[in-house]
Motif scaffolding. Structure first.
Motif, PDB file in Angstrom:
ATOM      1  N   SER A   1       0.848  -1.185   0.000  1.00  0.00           N
ATOM      2  CA  SER A   1       0.000   0.000   0.000  1.00  0.00           C
ATOM      3  C   SER A   1       0.890   1.243   0.000  1.00  0.00           C
ATOM      4  N   THR A   2       0.292   2.378  -0.276  1.00  0.00           N
ATOM      5  CA  THR A   2       1.050   3.625  -0.275  1.00  0.00           C
ATOM      6  C   THR A   2       1.711   3.864   1.069  1.00  0.00           C
ATOM      7  N   GLN A   3       0.977   3.691   2.147  1.00  0.00           N
ATOM      8  CA  GLN A   3       1.531   3.938   3.477  1.00  0.00           C
ATOM      9  C   GLN A   3       2.608   2.917   3.832  1.00  0.00           C
TER      10      GLN A   3
ATOM     11  N   HIS B   1       4.596   1.259   1.784  1.00  0.00           N
ATOM     12  CA  HIS B   1       5.818   1.518   1.013  1.00  0.00           C
ATOM     13  C   HIS B   1       6.529   2.763   1.543  1.00  0.00           C
ATOM     14  N   ALA B   2       5.748   3.793   1.858  1.00  0.00           N
ATOM     15  CA  ALA B   2       6.341   5.006   2.410  1.00  0.00           C
ATOM     16  C   ALA B   2       7.009   4.728   3.748  1.00  0.00           C
ATOM     17  N   SER B   3       6.408   3.887   4.557  1.00  0.00           N
ATOM     18  CA  SER B   3       6.997   3.539   5.857  1.00  0.00           C
ATOM     19  C   SER B   3       8.315   2.788   5.682  1.00  0.00           C
ATOM     20  N   TYR B   4       8.364   1.917   4.677  1.00  0.00           N
ATOM     21  CA  TYR B   4       9.604   1.182   4.420  1.00  0.00           C
ATOM     22  C   TYR B   4      10.707   2.146   3.983  1.00  0.00           C
ATOM     23  N   VAL B   5      10.351   3.082   3.116  1.00  0.00           N
ATOM     24  CA  VAL B   5      11.320   4.092   2.668  1.00  0.00           C
ATOM     25  C   VAL B   5      11.769   4.959   3.837  1.00  0.00           C
ATOM     26  N   ALA B   6      10.840   5.321   4.717  1.00  0.00           N
ATOM     27  CA  ALA B   6      11.206   6.103   5.895  1.00  0.00           C
ATOM     28  C   ALA B   6      12.189   5.332   6.769  1.00  0.00           C
TER      29      ALA B   6
ATOM     30  N   VAL C   1      -0.846   7.066  -8.442  1.00  0.00           N
ATOM     31  CA  VAL C   1       0.617   7.080  -8.545  1.00  0.00           C
ATOM     32  C   VAL C   1       1.186   8.364  -7.958  1.00  0.00           C
ATOM     33  N   ILE C   2       0.588   9.496  -8.300  1.00  0.00           N
ATOM     34  CA  ILE C   2       1.075  10.770  -7.778  1.00  0.00           C
ATOM     35  C   ILE C   2       0.984  10.810  -6.254  1.00  0.00           C
ATOM     36  N   GLU C   3      -0.111  10.294  -5.725  1.00  0.00           N
ATOM     37  CA  GLU C   3      -0.253  10.217  -4.268  1.00  0.00           C
ATOM     38  C   GLU C   3       0.883   9.393  -3.665  1.00  0.00           C
ATOM     39  N   ARG C   4       1.195   8.274  -4.309  1.00  0.00           N
ATOM     40  CA  ARG C   4       2.263   7.394  -3.805  1.00  0.00           C
ATOM     41  C   ARG C   4       3.632   8.064  -3.915  1.00  0.00           C
ATOM     42  N   LEU C   5       3.892   8.711  -5.041  1.00  0.00           N
ATOM     43  CA  LEU C   5       5.184   9.381  -5.226  1.00  0.00           C
ATOM     44  C   LEU C   5       5.380  10.494  -4.208  1.00  0.00           C
ATOM     45  N   ARG C   6       4.339  11.238  -3.937  1.00  0.00           N
ATOM     46  CA  ARG C   6       4.440  12.317  -2.944  1.00  0.00           C
ATOM     47  C   ARG C   6       4.656  11.750  -1.543  1.00  0.00           C
TER      48      ARG C   6
END
Length: 255
Positions: free
Chosen positions: A126-128, A130-135, A170-175
């Motif tokens: 999910s977007t969150q 993936h973002a958490s993994y990147v964080a 996609v834009i939401e995910r990239l941001r």
């Protein structure tokens, strides 16, 4: 490689992204291809998971373990005196801190991380998530004292029957990846779509990575569309495969 050299190379990679619009990072897979790209004048490289796997008789999509990948990239990184980023697919089931620690130990100063989790049946984070993994990757790199360049990839366009229909997602995910600490973002499979490339480059402040074919694509076109970073994925190796076949065919036994 000693720690100081690793830090210096990481800082150099960051500066190169600022100096070149776009920065072209040839995707290599062994010592020979890495040295060849450096000899051609490139100041930084990336190691691609697909060509690396092909060169080793393994499968892409995490057909190698993290330990096998590190063993394969270590001599490549050591063979050149430029910064090298490594495609680490979706993380090989590793925690972010362990992924970063292994990368740094091997001398890598950048990484690519995607949201298709191959070890779990190819599900998409999910977007969150993936973002958490990147964080987590960003925090681990900061804790290690190495400014590792994190290229956050999403496969949402690649999985969609109609890529334009998922543009907003996609834009939401990239941001979200940008906010989580990704230094660049990589929406794959839109390298031939001017409209989608222009839309995503306009949507984020960090460089957008695109895949390119070294013969079929045009650098100036990507520059006009606002692309900030270019890698070849498996396409350089594929182009070389085609060229080698053409060279060898006249020498092959006739049937």
């Amino acid at each position: 490689m000693d720690f100081r050299t690793t830090v210096e190379r990481a800082e150099r990679l960051k500066q190169l992204h600022a100096d070149h619009q776009p920065l072209v990072l040839p995707t290599v897979w062994d010592v020979w291809s890495a040295r060849t790209a450096v000899a051609a004048g490139f100041p930084a490289l990336t190691i691609g998971s697909h060509p690396l796997a092909d060169s080793r008789g393994a499968e892409d999509q995490e057909g190698q373990t993290f330990e096998e990948v590190l063993a394969a990239v270590r001599p490549i990184i050591a063979a050149v005196d430029v910064p090298v980023s490594v495609d680490l697919e979706s993380g090989y089931g590793q925690k972010p801190a362990d992924l970063v620690a292994g990368l740094i130990e091997a001398g890598g100063v950048g990484l690519n991380i995607e949201d298709t989790v191959h070890s779990e049946g190819g599900r998409v984070r999910s977007t969150q998530e993936h973002a958490s993994y990147v964080a987590g990757l960003r925090a681990a790199a900061d804790d290690a004292g190495v400014p590792v360049w994190v290229n956050g990839r999403t496969d949402l366009f690649a999985h969609a029957e109609n890529p334009s229909a998922v543009l907003d997602e996609v834009i939401e995910r990239l941001r979200a990846l940008e906010q989580a600490g990704a230094d660049s973002v990589y929406p794959v499979k839109i390298q031939d779509n001017d409209e989608l490339l222009a839309a995503v480059t306009a949507a984020v402040a960090v460089p957008v990575n695109t895949t390119a074919h070294p013969v079929k694509h045009d650098l100036e076109r990507f520059r006009r569309l606002g692309v900030g970073r270019i890698t070849y994925g498996p396409l350089l190796q594929i182009a070389l495969t085609d060229a080698i076949k053409d060279m060898l065919k006249p020498w092959a036994p006739s049937s």
